[in-house]
Write a protein that holds these residues in place. Structure first.
Motif, PDB file in Angstrom:
ATOM      1  N   PHE A  71       0.825  -1.211   0.000  1.00 55.52           N
ATOM      2  CA  PHE A  71       0.000   0.000   0.000  1.00 55.52           C
ATOM      3  C   PHE A  71       0.850   1.248   0.000  1.00 55.52           C
TER       4      PHE A  71
ATOM      5  N   GLY B  77      -0.904   4.513  -0.529  1.00 53.79           N
ATOM      6  CA  GLY B  77      -1.833   5.644  -0.589  1.00 53.79           C
ATOM      7  C   GLY B  77      -1.623   6.734   0.453  1.00 53.79           C
TER       8      GLY B  77
ATOM      9  N   ASP C 201       4.600   0.293  -2.268  1.00 55.74           N
ATOM     10  CA  ASP C 201       3.684  -0.860  -2.261  1.00 55.74           C
ATOM     11  C   ASP C 201       4.417  -2.144  -2.648  1.00 55.74           C
TER      12      ASP C 201
ATOM     13  N   GLN D 264      -4.559  -7.823  -1.376  1.00 57.77           N
ATOM     14  CA  GLN D 264      -4.866  -7.008  -2.557  1.00 57.77           C
ATOM     15  C   GLN D 264      -5.890  -5.978  -2.118  1.00 57.77           C
TER      16      GLN D 264
ATOM     17  N   GLU E  42      -8.457  -3.027  -2.817  1.00 58.13           N
ATOM     18  CA  GLU E  42      -9.202  -2.504  -3.959  1.00 58.13           C
ATOM     19  C   GLU E  42      -8.725  -1.079  -4.223  1.00 58.13           C
ATOM     20  N   GLU E  43      -8.446  -0.818  -5.475  1.00 53.90           N
ATOM     21  CA  GLU E  43      -7.983   0.533  -5.825  1.00 53.90           C
ATOM     22  C   GLU E  43      -9.203   1.421  -6.014  1.00 53.90           C
TER      23      GLU E  43
ATOM     24  N   SER F 208     -10.563   4.660  -7.333  1.00 56.89           N
ATOM     25  CA  SER F 208     -10.003   5.652  -8.271  1.00 56.89           C
ATOM     26  C   SER F 208     -10.002   7.020  -7.587  1.00 56.89           C
ATOM     27  N   THR F 209      -8.973   7.801  -7.869  1.00 54.63           N
ATOM     28  CA  THR F 209      -8.866   9.123  -7.233  1.00 54.63           C
ATOM     29  C   THR F 209     -10.069   9.993  -7.611  1.00 54.63           C
TER      30      THR F 209
ATOM     31  N   ASN G 238      -6.096  11.011  -0.848  1.00 53.70           N
ATOM     32  CA  ASN G 238      -6.594   9.637  -0.893  1.00 53.70           C
ATOM     33  C   ASN G 238      -7.301   9.235   0.406  1.00 53.70           C
TER      34      ASN G 238
ATOM     35  N   LEU H 105      -9.542   5.982   0.416  1.00 51.57           N
ATOM     36  CA  LEU H 105      -8.725   4.789   0.139  1.00 51.57           C
ATOM     37  C   LEU H 105      -7.941   4.406   1.386  1.00 51.57           C
TER      38      LEU H 105
END
Ligand SMILES: N[C@](CCCC[B-](O)(O)O)(CCN1CCCCC1)C(=O)O
Ligand SMILES: [Mn+2]
Ligand SMILES: [Mn+2]
Ligand SMILES: [Mn+2]
Length: 301
Positions: A10, A12, A20, A49, A51-52, A54-55, A66, A69
């Protein structure tokens, strides 16, 4: 006892690419085998993993970058670490940036409310939404854990379970003005590099433990940011600061914490394998692995 290696790829909480990839480099350097050679049973359920988001759907909240996130990832880390702790395992969280400690320490404190936190770092990571200048949440996890600053709805899940008297810093040398004020106002114990020079790491460890764990009967959560080490020792990290801990000082901290027999959770954070030449990256990863092994019983004799 069983170690649960929690890989947290990670980035963010800050803005440099590559942190990451820290977990995979640490695991591929043979960390798990070395822990097994120390006699530990090790479970590794793979790198999480995340979840991304989105910005686009995660615009800044004030200065925070972020924010949604980071919150959702840390909340899931808190659940993962808390589960391992409740199962009687010792979670070793591999970062990834230090915002993750909002999750790991929440997880530890949910099962060990009396745990103390030993935070090894060049930075205090205690900015609030009001005091941060960068908006990078890896500079803020401690303020959330202490319940400082304006409440942010997206972070309502972070319970203020950490008490100031249960927190101690070692290695500080780059604090923002707001952080200096927060440390003073909350009477938080901090051994900067000045104290390390003055007393030596041996006395500093005695004094740090005497402060947060006077009867040596409280569980310990060790949160180690590799940028606490001098950049000559751990160059491949996002926010390097000159005048840090030597290789031995870093290892001494981990050895002493192992000797207490009180370690219940460990974070090894901010290894970014993309910020230096291959040899310097290898060196940084090797130091990270070595620190983890020292905290988990590897000795020199
Ligand atoms: N305090 C900083 C650094 C945080 C480092 C996080 B860690 O320890 O996990 O790596 C630095 C802010 N600083 C403000 C003045 C100009 C330079 C950056 C921040 O961004 O808040
Ligand atoms: Mn940090
Ligand atoms: Mn740091
Ligand atoms: Mn850093």
């Amino acid at each position: 006892k069983t170690i649960a290696v929690v890989g947290c790829p990670f980035s963010g909480g800050q803005s440099k690419l590559g942190v990451d990839k820290g977990p995979i480099h640490l695991v591929e350097a043979g960390l798990i085998t070395r822990l097994e050679e120390l006699g530990w049973k090790v479970i590794f359920d793979g790198h999480h993993q995340f979840e991304e988001i989105s910005t686009a759907s995660d615009p800044p909240i004030g200065k925070l970058k972020n924010p949604r996130l980071v919150s959702s990832v840390c909340e899931s880390v808190a659940d993962v670490v808390g589960t391992h702790v409740r199962n009687g395992q010792l979670p070793v969280t591999l970062g990834g940036d230090h915002s993750l400690a909002m999750g790991t320490i929440s997880g530890t404190l949910s099962s060990y409310p009396d745990a103390c936190v030993i935070w090894i770092d060049a930075h205090a990571d205690i900015n609030t939404a009001e005091t941060t200048s960068s908006g990078n949440i890896h500079g803020m996890p401690v303020s959330f854990l202490l319940g400082l600053g304006e409440k942010i709805p997206e972070y309502a899940w972070v319970k203020p379970l950490l008490r100031p008297e249960r927190l101690v810093y070692i290695g500080l040398r780059d604090l923002d003005a707001g952080e200096r004020r927060i440390l003073r106002e909350n009477n938080i114990k901090a051994f900067s590099m000045h104290e390390v020079d003055k007393y030596g790491i041996g006395r500093v460890m005695d004094m740090a433990l005497d402060h947060v764990n006077p009867n040596r009967d409280l569980p310990i959560h060790l949160s180690f940011d590799v940028d606490a080490l001098d950049p000559s020792v751990a160059p491949s990290t996002g926010t390097p600061v000159r005048g840090g801990l030597t290789f031995r000082e870093g290892h001494y901290i981990c050895e002493v914490i192992h000797e207490t027999g009180l370690l219940v959770a460990l974070d090894l954070m901010e290894v970014n394998p993309s910020l230096a030449d291959p040899e310097s990256v290898r060196q940084t990863v090797a130091v990270g692995c070595s620190l983890v092994c020292s905290a988990l019983g590897e000795t020199l004799l």
